[in-house]
Design an enzyme around this catalytic site. Structure first.
Site, mmCIF file in Angstrom:
data_model
loop_
_atom_site.group_PDB
_atom_site.id
_atom_site.type_symbol
_atom_site.label_atom_id
_atom_site.label_comp_id
_atom_site.label_asym_id
_atom_site.label_seq_id
_atom_site.Cartn_x
_atom_site.Cartn_y
_atom_site.Cartn_z
ATOM 1 N N VAL A 15 7.671 14.415 -56.550
ATOM 2 C CA VAL A 15 8.500 14.627 -57.753
ATOM 3 C C VAL A 15 8.120 15.897 -58.519
ATOM 4 C CG1 VAL A 15 9.156 13.587 -59.956
ATOM 5 C CG2 VAL A 15 8.834 12.158 -57.967
ATOM 6 N N GLY A 17 6.376 18.569 -57.583
ATOM 7 C CA GLY A 17 6.562 19.787 -56.798
ATOM 8 C C GLY A 17 8.028 20.197 -56.752
ATOM 9 N N ARG A 36 3.902 18.726 -46.016
ATOM 10 C CA ARG A 36 3.259 18.291 -44.769
ATOM 11 C C ARG A 36 4.238 17.484 -43.915
ATOM 12 N NH1 ARG A 36 -0.790 14.244 -43.561
ATOM 13 N NH2 ARG A 36 -0.172 13.309 -45.518
ATOM 14 N N VAL A 81 -0.129 18.730 -54.735
ATOM 15 C CA VAL A 81 -0.412 17.594 -53.852
ATOM 16 C C VAL A 81 -1.369 16.661 -54.585
ATOM 17 C CG1 VAL A 81 -0.043 18.949 -51.762
ATOM 18 C CG2 VAL A 81 -2.326 18.806 -52.708
ATOM 19 N N SER A 135 1.356 19.694 -67.477
ATOM 20 C CA SER A 135 1.694 18.446 -68.156
ATOM 21 C C SER A 135 3.160 18.393 -68.530
ATOM 22 C CB SER A 135 0.855 18.272 -69.422
ATOM 23 O OG SER A 135 1.259 17.088 -70.082
ATOM 24 N N GLY A 136 3.685 17.175 -68.542
ATOM 25 C CA GLY A 136 5.061 16.991 -68.993
ATOM 26 C C GLY A 136 5.872 16.106 -68.078
ATOM 27 N N LYS A 207 -6.920 20.118 -69.382
ATOM 28 C CA LYS A 207 -5.857 19.157 -69.023
ATOM 29 C C LYS A 207 -6.406 17.724 -69.036
ATOM 30 C CE LYS A 207 -2.002 17.345 -67.599
ATOM 31 N NZ LYS A 207 -2.210 16.108 -66.961
ATOM 32 N N HIS A 210 -6.615 16.622 -72.499
ATOM 33 C CA HIS A 210 -5.233 16.293 -72.891
ATOM 34 C C HIS A 210 -4.934 14.837 -72.501
ATOM 35 C CE1 HIS A 210 -1.091 15.533 -71.582
ATOM 36 N NE2 HIS A 210 -0.684 16.343 -72.547
ATOM 37 N N ASN A 211 -5.301 14.480 -71.280
ATOM 38 C CA ASN A 211 -5.013 13.124 -70.818
ATOM 39 C C ASN A 211 -5.842 12.075 -71.565
ATOM 40 O OD1 ASN A 211 -3.414 14.479 -68.992
ATOM 41 N ND2 ASN A 211 -3.945 13.165 -67.285
ATOM 42 N N GLU A 214 -4.118 11.637 -74.596
ATOM 43 C CA GLU A 214 -2.895 10.869 -74.278
ATOM 44 C C GLU A 214 -3.218 9.358 -74.289
ATOM 45 O OE1 GLU A 214 -0.696 12.325 -70.737
ATOM 46 O OE2 GLU A 214 -0.849 10.278 -69.966
ATOM 47 N N TYR A 215 -4.341 8.994 -73.684
ATOM 48 C CA TYR A 215 -4.741 7.578 -73.629
ATOM 49 C C TYR A 215 -4.910 7.000 -75.035
ATOM 50 C CZ TYR A 215 -5.863 7.019 -68.597
ATOM 51 O OH TYR A 215 -5.815 6.890 -67.232
ATOM 52 N N LYS A 285 -4.927 6.061 -63.740
ATOM 53 C CA LYS A 285 -5.247 6.801 -62.514
ATOM 54 C C LYS A 285 -6.584 7.523 -62.594
ATOM 55 C CE LYS A 285 -0.756 8.488 -61.405
ATOM 56 N NZ LYS A 285 -0.042 7.815 -62.451
HETATM 57 C C1 6PG Z 1 0.979 14.593 -67.982
HETATM 58 C C2 6PG Z 1 0.348 13.245 -67.715
HETATM 59 C C3 6PG Z 1 0.118 12.984 -66.283
HETATM 60 C C4 6PG Z 1 -0.622 11.685 -65.993
HETATM 61 C C5 6PG Z 1 0.104 10.473 -66.337
HETATM 62 C C6 6PG Z 1 -0.465 9.180 -65.764
HETATM 63 O O1 6PG Z 1 0.339 15.345 -68.689
HETATM 64 O O2 6PG Z 1 2.085 14.861 -67.505
HETATM 65 O O3 6PG Z 1 -0.897 13.212 -68.355
HETATM 66 O O4 6PG Z 1 -0.621 14.054 -65.790
HETATM 67 O O5 6PG Z 1 -0.876 11.661 -64.637
HETATM 68 O O6 6PG Z 1 0.266 10.356 -67.689
HETATM 69 O O7 6PG Z 1 -1.734 8.887 -66.193
HETATM 70 P P1 6PG Z 1 -2.295 7.393 -66.025
HETATM 71 O O8 6PG Z 1 -1.676 6.813 -64.791
HETATM 72 O O9 6PG Z 1 -3.777 7.526 -65.892
HETATM 73 O O10 6PG Z 1 -1.854 6.653 -67.243
#
Ligand code: 6PG
Length: 503
Positions: A15, A17, A36, A81, A135-136, A207, A210-211, A214-215, A285
């Protein structure tokens, strides 16, 4: 022949890429793509032909050598990837086909130490490596992501025009993100949400933070929602309207906006609101956990960010929680009736907690730049996050302003604007937490963020006793308040009648 060569190549047509490739093509660049599994490449080329307008600038290749040869030198090849082993495998497969000076750009959510390793390896072979946070999500990749690149300045100068073109844009005057682009119609003008972050792994580190933010941002919003639901007995749709209103003010952000939408979404498969049917077991993740682990390693107090990771982990123990709910008792929730006042207090609790969370993220990056010998520009990072990314928010402009006023700012909470918000909002914030605790409603992120503020603003903490305990059982020594810092002492405890020795 050279005129037919692509300006850039991209490997990995999942998605992100696909959407990034279309975004690049929208800006007039010729792009060669490779996957691949060649079926994906062929499907994507079909998608390009059927897009409106059709994308003649995208050319697909099923052979890696042909793909590499189709790109102008020095080649710029973007990898989108899966982070980890797949990235290493793709780099290894590319290496025999590259020529001196070619640039590999990793746009995945790579661990920054992997990026440091890969950059070193590729530069030893005469290639350049850029680790770029992207990100986005899907829409960001397609119409304007937030991009956090790092590597050598030389490699960056080669990539910069494309990265600036495809990034999200901010209005010069208002500081607001410019309205989204459409297929074939990129946004004109504006300040791009990208800038050089630093060498090697700096971009992926930023980044990752950033995540982590985000959490915690998401967890704080969830706690605000949960308080309105459990303490005020509000329906999802009603709560959604509150978030919609909040999105007009200081809290205005992508995550608040989508929360308003989510909460007002009816269940397409049955009665009521969809959110009430979604199982309360969170996935992750790993990037939030990386942020918390890095904070632990660097000794940076990013407690609220770590708390958000733990909150997901606790939520995931769904079956255990269901069993425990029948055994472990707490107070019965007493519904509150003063809805307007409590909603206002929750909003203040959310904003104050958010400020603490961002303060932690920036404090963590300040520690990391020392550990990894980077020089980060925090105002620029806040600007890059202003548009395109998941944590994009109006208040990030205040962070950019804070660092513009004082580039050496130690902690965001010490910037006059943020100090003032914390001063005016904290009475409500404390009330909300007290109410939640009295009713047995978990608010780990609100509570943890407040503990950070209270700890940071305390000239004295009980660590005096802790140091004495360490010295008691392990002769770990202590410093004295009446002696200069850096002088360490020890006594044989219990110390009655025993001399103190300086170590
Ligand atoms: C972004 C997001 C992205 C991230 C997802 C899922 O900046 O576009 O941070 O990179 O992979 O938000 O993260 P989790 O599965 O860990 O919630």
């Amino acid at each position: 022949m050279t005129t037919n060569l692509a300006d850039i190549g991209l490997v990995g047509l999942a998605v992100m890429g696909q959407n990034l490739a279309l975004n690049i093509a929208d800006h007039g660049y010729h792009i060669a793509v490779y996957n691949r599994n060649s079926e994906k490449t062929l499907d994507f080329i079909k998608r390009c032909e059927h897009e409106e307008p059709a994308h003649e600038h995208v050319k697909g290749y099923v052979d890696m050598l042909a793909f590499v040869r189709a790109i102008k030198r020095p080649r710029k090849i973007v990898l989108l990837v899966k982070a980890g082993a797949a990235t290493d495998a793709t780099i290894e497969a590319l290496l025999p086909h590259l020529e001196q000076g070619d640039i590999v750009i990793d746009g995945g959510n790579a661990h920054w130490l992997d990026t440091i390793r890969r950059e070193k390896h590729l530069s030893s072979l005469g290639f350049a490596f850029i680790g770029s946070g992207v990100s986005g999500g899907e829409t960001g990749a397609r119409f304007g992501p937030s991009l956090m690149p790092s590597g050598t300045l030389e490699a960056w100068s080669s990539l910069e025009p494309i990265w600036r073109d495809i990034a999200a844009k901010i209005d010069h005057k208002t500081g607001e993100p410019l309205p989204g682009a459409a297929p074939g119609k990129p946004v004109e003008g504006g300040v791009p949400c990208t800038a050089y972050i630093g060498p090697n792994g700096a971009g992926h580190y930023v980044k990752m933070v950033h995540n982590g933010i985000e959490y915690i941002d998401m967890q704080l919003i969830c706690e605000a929602y949960w308080l309105m639901k459990t303490l005020l007995g509000m329906e999802a749709g009603e709560i959604g309207k509150v978030f919609q209103e909040w999105n007009e003010g200081v809290l205005s952000s992508f995550l608040i906006e989508i929360t308003a939408d989510i909460l007002q979404q009816k269940d397409p498969a049955g009665e009521g609101y969809l959110v009430d049917k979604v199982l309360d077991a969170a996935g992750q993740k790993g990037t939030g956990q990386w942020t918390a682990s890095s904070a632990l390693e660097l000794g940076a107090p990013a407690n609220a960010i770590a708390e958000a990771v733990f909150a997901r982990a606790l939520s995931a123990l769904k079956d255990e929680r269901v069993k425990a709910s029948k055994v472990l008792q707490g107070p019965v929730v007493k519904l509150e009736t003063d809805r307007v006042a409590i909603i206002e207090a929750i909003r203040d609790a959310l904003y104050c907690s958010k400020i603490c969370a961002y303060a932690q993220g920036f404090q963590l990056m300040a520690e990391a730049q020392i550990a990894y010998a980077w020089t980060l520009n925090f105002g620029a990072i806040a600007h890059i996050w202003r548009g395109g990314c998941i944590i994009r928010a109006r208040f990030l402009q205040k962070i950019t302003d804070a660092y513009a006023t004082d580039p050496g700012l130690k902690n965001l909470m010490l910037d006059p604007y943020f100090t003032e918000v914390l001063h005016t909002g904290q009475a409500h914030w404390r009330e909300v937490i007290a109410l939640a605790v009295r009713n047995g409603i978990p608010v780990p992120a609100f509570g943890s963020a407040l503990a950070y503020l209270d700890g940071y603003r305390s000239a004295s903490l009980p660590a005096n006793l802790l140091q004495a305990q360490r010295d008691y059982f392990g002769a770990h020594t202590y410093e004295r308040t009446d002696q200069s810092r850096g002088r360490f002492f020890h006594v044989d405890w219990p110390a009655v009648g025993r001399p103190q020795s300086e170590m």
